[in-house]
Design a protein around this motif. Structure first.
Motif, PDB file in Angstrom:
ATOM      1  N   GLY A   1       0.778  -1.229   0.000  1.00  0.00           N
ATOM      2  CA  GLY A   1       0.000   0.000   0.000  1.00  0.00           C
ATOM      3  C   GLY A   1       0.808   1.276   0.000  1.00  0.00           C
ATOM      4  O   GLY A   1       0.253   2.372   0.101  1.00  0.00           O
ATOM      5  N   HIS A   2       2.132   1.187  -0.138  1.00  0.00           N
ATOM      6  CA  HIS A   2       2.981   2.370  -0.146  1.00  0.00           C
ATOM      7  C   HIS A   2       4.346   1.993  -0.715  1.00  0.00           C
ATOM      8  O   HIS A   2       4.685   0.804  -0.831  1.00  0.00           O
ATOM      9  CB  HIS A   2       3.138   2.948   1.262  1.00  0.00           C
ATOM     10  CG  HIS A   2       3.627   1.948   2.271  1.00  0.00           C
ATOM     11  ND1 HIS A   2       4.959   1.570   2.389  1.00  0.00           N
ATOM     12  CD2 HIS A   2       2.952   1.214   3.204  1.00  0.00           C
ATOM     13  CE1 HIS A   2       5.092   0.666   3.341  1.00  0.00           C
ATOM     14  NE2 HIS A   2       3.897   0.427   3.861  1.00  0.00           N
ATOM     15  N   ASP A   3       5.149   3.004  -1.058  1.00  0.00           N
ATOM     16  CA  ASP A   3       6.493   2.727  -1.564  1.00  0.00           C
ATOM     17  C   ASP A   3       7.444   2.460  -0.400  1.00  0.00           C
ATOM     18  O   ASP A   3       7.032   2.382   0.768  1.00  0.00           O
ATOM     19  CB  ASP A   3       6.986   3.855  -2.473  1.00  0.00           C
ATOM     20  CG  ASP A   3       7.226   5.162  -1.720  1.00  0.00           C
ATOM     21  OD1 ASP A   3       7.210   5.171  -0.466  1.00  0.00           O
ATOM     22  OD2 ASP A   3       7.457   6.191  -2.383  1.00  0.00           O
ATOM     23  N   ASP A   4       8.728   2.330  -0.711  1.00  0.00           N
ATOM     24  CA  ASP A   4       9.691   1.979   0.336  1.00  0.00           C
ATOM     25  C   ASP A   4       9.960   3.118   1.306  1.00  0.00           C
ATOM     26  O   ASP A   4      10.596   2.909   2.348  1.00  0.00           O
ATOM     27  CB  ASP A   4      11.006   1.519  -0.304  1.00  0.00           C
ATOM     28  CG  ASP A   4      10.835   0.201  -1.046  1.00  0.00           C
ATOM     29  OD1 ASP A   4       9.928  -0.570  -0.682  1.00  0.00           O
ATOM     30  OD2 ASP A   4      11.595  -0.053  -2.002  1.00  0.00           O
TER      31      ASP A   4
ATOM     32  N   VAL B   1       0.261   6.051  -6.301  1.00  0.00           N
ATOM     33  CA  VAL B   1      -0.864   6.323  -7.187  1.00  0.00           C
ATOM     34  C   VAL B   1      -0.473   5.892  -8.601  1.00  0.00           C
ATOM     35  O   VAL B   1       0.567   6.306  -9.120  1.00  0.00           O
ATOM     36  CB  VAL B   1      -1.235   7.824  -7.183  1.00  0.00           C
ATOM     37  CG1 VAL B   1      -2.304   8.110  -8.218  1.00  0.00           C
ATOM     38  CG2 VAL B   1      -1.697   8.250  -5.804  1.00  0.00           C
ATOM     39  N   MET B   2      -1.306   5.067  -9.222  1.00  0.00           N
ATOM     40  CA  MET B   2      -1.080   4.629 -10.593  1.00  0.00           C
ATOM     41  C   MET B   2      -1.788   5.578 -11.553  1.00  0.00           C
ATOM     42  O   MET B   2      -2.974   5.870 -11.383  1.00  0.00           O
ATOM     43  CB  MET B   2      -1.617   3.207 -10.795  1.00  0.00           C
ATOM     44  CG  MET B   2      -1.038   2.161  -9.847  1.00  0.00           C
ATOM     45  SD  MET B   2       0.726   1.897 -10.098  1.00  0.00           S
ATOM     46  CE  MET B   2       0.717   1.161 -11.740  1.00  0.00           C
ATOM     47  N   VAL B   3      -1.063   6.053 -12.570  1.00  0.00           N
ATOM     48  CA  VAL B   3      -1.634   6.959 -13.572  1.00  0.00           C
ATOM     49  C   VAL B   3      -1.522   6.297 -14.940  1.00  0.00           C
ATOM     50  O   VAL B   3      -0.423   6.028 -15.428  1.00  0.00           O
ATOM     51  CB  VAL B   3      -0.922   8.320 -13.577  1.00  0.00           C
ATOM     52  CG1 VAL B   3      -1.392   9.164 -14.755  1.00  0.00           C
ATOM     53  CG2 VAL B   3      -1.183   9.059 -12.265  1.00  0.00           C
ATOM     54  N   ASP B   4      -2.664   6.041 -15.561  1.00  0.00           N
ATOM     55  CA  ASP B   4      -2.716   5.407 -16.874  1.00  0.00           C
ATOM     56  C   ASP B   4      -2.516   6.469 -17.948  1.00  0.00           C
ATOM     57  O   ASP B   4      -3.257   7.458 -18.000  1.00  0.00           O
ATOM     58  CB  ASP B   4      -4.071   4.712 -17.063  1.00  0.00           C
ATOM     59  CG  ASP B   4      -4.011   3.584 -18.073  1.00  0.00           C
ATOM     60  OD1 ASP B   4      -3.289   3.730 -19.075  1.00  0.00           O
ATOM     61  OD2 ASP B   4      -4.690   2.561 -17.866  1.00  0.00           O
TER      62      ASP B   4
ATOM     63  N   ILE C   1      -5.694   6.076 -11.735  1.00  0.00           N
ATOM     64  CA  ILE C   1      -6.226   7.362 -12.184  1.00  0.00           C
ATOM     65  C   ILE C   1      -6.290   7.335 -13.698  1.00  0.00           C
ATOM     66  O   ILE C   1      -5.283   7.102 -14.379  1.00  0.00           O
ATOM     67  CB  ILE C   1      -5.358   8.534 -11.710  1.00  0.00           C
ATOM     68  CG1 ILE C   1      -5.427   8.656 -10.185  1.00  0.00           C
ATOM     69  CG2 ILE C   1      -5.789   9.829 -12.362  1.00  0.00           C
ATOM     70  CD1 ILE C   1      -4.558   9.758  -9.618  1.00  0.00           C
ATOM     71  N   ASP C   2      -7.475   7.540 -14.234  1.00  0.00           N
ATOM     72  CA  ASP C   2      -7.730   7.509 -15.673  1.00  0.00           C
ATOM     73  C   ASP C   2      -8.348   8.843 -16.079  1.00  0.00           C
ATOM     74  O   ASP C   2      -9.476   9.139 -15.708  1.00  0.00           O
ATOM     75  CB  ASP C   2      -8.670   6.338 -15.985  1.00  0.00           C
ATOM     76  CG  ASP C   2      -9.279   6.409 -17.373  1.00  0.00           C
ATOM     77  OD1 ASP C   2      -8.664   7.041 -18.256  1.00  0.00           O
ATOM     78  OD2 ASP C   2     -10.368   5.827 -17.559  1.00  0.00           O
TER      79      ASP C   2
ATOM     80  N   LYS D   1       2.050  12.359  -3.291  1.00  0.00           N
ATOM     81  CA  LYS D   1       1.992  10.943  -3.618  1.00  0.00           C
ATOM     82  C   LYS D   1       3.221  10.521  -4.432  1.00  0.00           C
ATOM     83  O   LYS D   1       3.915  11.350  -5.024  1.00  0.00           O
ATOM     84  CB  LYS D   1       0.743  10.633  -4.460  1.00  0.00           C
ATOM     85  CG  LYS D   1      -0.559  11.202  -3.933  1.00  0.00           C
ATOM     86  CD  LYS D   1      -1.027  10.504  -2.687  1.00  0.00           C
ATOM     87  CE  LYS D   1      -2.489  10.783  -2.374  1.00  0.00           C
ATOM     88  NZ  LYS D   1      -2.828  12.216  -2.280  1.00  0.00           N
ATOM     89  N   THR D   2       3.498   9.223  -4.423  1.00  0.00           N
ATOM     90  CA  THR D   2       4.445   8.657  -5.378  1.00  0.00           C
ATOM     91  C   THR D   2       3.637   8.201  -6.579  1.00  0.00           C
ATOM     92  O   THR D   2       2.767   7.332  -6.467  1.00  0.00           O
ATOM     93  CB  THR D   2       5.210   7.469  -4.776  1.00  0.00           C
ATOM     94  OG1 THR D   2       6.159   7.965  -3.826  1.00  0.00           O
ATOM     95  CG2 THR D   2       5.972   6.697  -5.853  1.00  0.00           C
TER      96      THR D   2
END
Length: 296
Positions: free
Chosen positions: A129-132, A138-141, A157-158, A181-182
């Motif tokens: 649920g998070h980076d290191d 957050v994924m951005v398409d 996110i679309d 966010k990352t």
């Protein structure tokens, strides 16, 4: 991966690199590919190369050996899948200003790539649920809306873009809400998300990554974890599942909409002519132009 009895090897690859002799190289690429019975598209540009090719294993291997003999492409990375028939109808080698059109020619990835995250690391981030560093991911398409509708990562996110040239403005408009966010950009094979991530760095994003190799590489390395649906591809197969197998999804010849297996049961789906997405438009056109329909 698909079964070994499938005889056609499909490859996708790109590399951003200064490539100023594209006009001289074009006939050489075309001749080599034709000699080895390859089909697909190769795009040559001053900013690099982008290709989708299919053929037998010996012919694909011969092409990659030939391509990598040019030191500019010695380290080019390839995504691979198998099929039981040739997905392309012809062989094209095109000269273009950009290998993926963004209308931001000042972006030069060879001068410094945006940070990338590999598939296994991304899966781990999504698992936890998070980076290191503990920041939410957050994924951005970066793909077009019709591609996203075939499948994408969970909770992505679309922005519903219709073409990649719309991405720079829409990502600038949403910068403030993503600042803490990352952000991980992704696309089919890596080329759009690489260019997108560099642009985002250029406009001030300070924690942005590209998914190395795109969705296809993610499927190859970790399967379909955190991904919902299939991945649209630009050949007759239309879409691949997380096992890199062709699915029953189709594309309408008339309006280019993606047609799901359920939609293919509709009486409006006539292969090569119409689908539920455009049948109403065809009916209206026919009513307004009866003479044209009679002539057809």
């Amino acid at each position: 991966m698909q079964s070994s009895d499938q005889s056609i090897v499909n490859i996708a690859a790109y590399k951003f690199i200064s490539f100023n002799d594209t006009a001289e190289k074009r006939p050489l690429f075309l001749a080599f590919c034709q000699k080895h019975n390859l089909r697909g598209t190769v795009i040559l540009s001053p900013e690099g190369i982008n290709l989708f090719l299919a053929g037998s294993r010996p012919d694909i291997d011969a092409f990659l050996s030939w391509l990598r003999a040019d030191t500019r492409f010695a380290d080019i990375q390839v995504k691979e899948s198998l099929s039981d028939k040739q997905p392309f109808t012809r062989m094209l080698v095109k000269l273009k200003a950009e290998i993926i059109t963004m209308k931001h020619p000042l972006i030069k990835p060879e001068e410094g790539r945006a940070p990338f995250v590999e598939a296994k690391t991304l899966k781990r981030w999504l698992d936890q649920g998070h980076d290191d560093n503990g920041k939410p991911v957050v994924m951005v398409d970066t793909r077009n809306a019709f591609e996203v509708d075939v499948g994408t990562f969970d909770n992505t996110i679309d922005y519903r873009i219709n073409k990649f040239t719309e991405f720079p403005q829409v990502i600038a408009d949403h910068k403030e809400e993503l600042n803490d966010k990352t952000v991980v950009t992704f696309c089919t094979g890596g080329i759009r998300c690489e260019k997108a991530a560099i642009h985002m760095q250029n406009i001030g994003y300070d924690s942005v990554y590209q998914l190395e190799g795109g969705i296809l590489k993610y499927f190859e390395e970790v399967g379909g974890a955190h991904y919902n649906g299939d991945c649209f591809v630009f050949d007759y197969r239309t879409a691949l599942n997380p096992q890199l197998e062709e699915t029953q999804t189709a594309q309408c010849f008339a309006c280019r909409s993606v047609v799901t297996p359920r939609e293919q049961l509709s009486p409006f789906y006539v292969p090569g002519k119409s689908c539920p997405h455009c049948a109403g438009e065809h009916a209206t056109h026919a009513a307004q132009n009866p003479d044209e329909q009679a002539a057809a």
